[in-house]
Design a protein around this motif. Sequence first.
Motif, mmCIF file in Angstrom:
data_model
loop_
_atom_site.group_PDB
_atom_site.id
_atom_site.type_symbol
_atom_site.label_atom_id
_atom_site.label_comp_id
_atom_site.label_asym_id
_atom_site.label_seq_id
_atom_site.Cartn_x
_atom_site.Cartn_y
_atom_site.Cartn_z
ATOM 1 N N UNK A 26 0.836 -1.199 0.000
ATOM 2 C CA UNK A 26 0.000 0.000 0.000
ATOM 3 C C UNK A 26 0.872 1.249 0.000
ATOM 4 N N UNK A 27 0.391 2.275 -0.648
ATOM 5 C CA UNK A 27 1.122 3.534 -0.728
ATOM 6 C C UNK A 27 0.641 4.320 -1.927
ATOM 7 N N UNK A 28 1.367 5.375 -2.254
ATOM 8 C CA UNK A 28 1.003 6.229 -3.376
ATOM 9 C C UNK A 28 1.687 5.749 -4.650
ATOM 10 N N UNK A 29 0.929 5.660 -5.744
ATOM 11 C CA UNK A 29 1.506 5.294 -7.040
ATOM 12 C C UNK A 29 2.367 6.454 -7.530
ATOM 13 N N UNK A 30 3.565 6.129 -8.011
ATOM 14 C CA UNK A 30 4.476 7.140 -8.555
ATOM 15 C C UNK A 30 5.025 6.639 -9.882
ATOM 16 N N UNK A 31 5.419 7.594 -10.730
ATOM 17 C CA UNK A 31 5.996 7.257 -12.026
ATOM 18 C C UNK A 31 7.427 6.777 -11.844
ATOM 19 N N UNK A 32 7.761 5.693 -12.527
ATOM 20 C CA UNK A 32 9.138 5.219 -12.517
ATOM 21 C C UNK A 32 9.435 4.524 -13.837
ATOM 22 N N UNK A 33 10.708 4.414 -14.140
ATOM 23 C CA UNK A 33 11.204 3.692 -15.308
ATOM 24 C C UNK A 33 12.346 2.831 -14.795
ATOM 25 N N UNK A 39 10.311 3.433 -20.208
ATOM 26 C CA UNK A 39 9.519 4.660 -20.178
ATOM 27 C C UNK A 39 8.907 4.852 -18.793
ATOM 28 N N UNK A 40 8.752 6.116 -18.403
ATOM 29 C CA UNK A 40 8.105 6.421 -17.123
ATOM 30 C C UNK A 40 6.638 6.020 -17.174
ATOM 31 N N UNK A 41 6.184 5.326 -16.150
ATOM 32 C CA UNK A 41 4.775 4.968 -16.012
ATOM 33 C C UNK A 41 4.483 4.771 -14.523
ATOM 34 N N UNK A 42 3.212 4.899 -14.115
ATOM 35 C CA UNK A 42 2.867 4.851 -12.688
ATOM 36 C C UNK A 42 2.774 3.416 -12.146
ATOM 37 N N UNK A 43 3.898 2.716 -12.130
ATOM 38 C CA UNK A 43 3.907 1.316 -11.697
ATOM 39 C C UNK A 43 4.654 1.095 -10.384
ATOM 40 N N UNK A 44 5.226 2.143 -9.823
ATOM 41 C CA UNK A 44 5.926 2.025 -8.544
ATOM 42 C C UNK A 44 5.033 2.565 -7.423
ATOM 43 N N UNK A 45 5.358 2.177 -6.207
ATOM 44 C CA UNK A 45 4.614 2.627 -5.029
ATOM 45 C C UNK A 45 5.586 3.270 -4.052
#
Length: 116
Positions: A26-33, A39-45
Amino acid sequence: MSLRISSAVVLLPLVAACAAESPLPPGDAVDCAIGAGADLSPVCTMEWVSGSAEVVLHHPDGGFRRLARDPASGALAPLDGADPLVPEASAGEVEQFAVGADRYRIARKLLAPPVP
């Protein structure tokens, strides 16, 4: 011989379960590559460590980066590994940086330490 075969049959589902990706905490979704060329996409927490200025960025493959924000300067610094944090050009209310081959773009409001 039958012991070897039955052992293999029992272990096969366990190995398959380990190969599956772990669910994100659980946490906030953030952009990572993650990795060079991604490519940057919101798949990290992003998760704040309770009672500290430490943040954990969880990757979808189960990997993670630990960072801390210096309360005096406000700068982020990695806590795990030898790769330094390299700030990248960012505009508006986001902070963008790289650690090794991984890149992150996070809203500045999410990087403000939570109020206890």
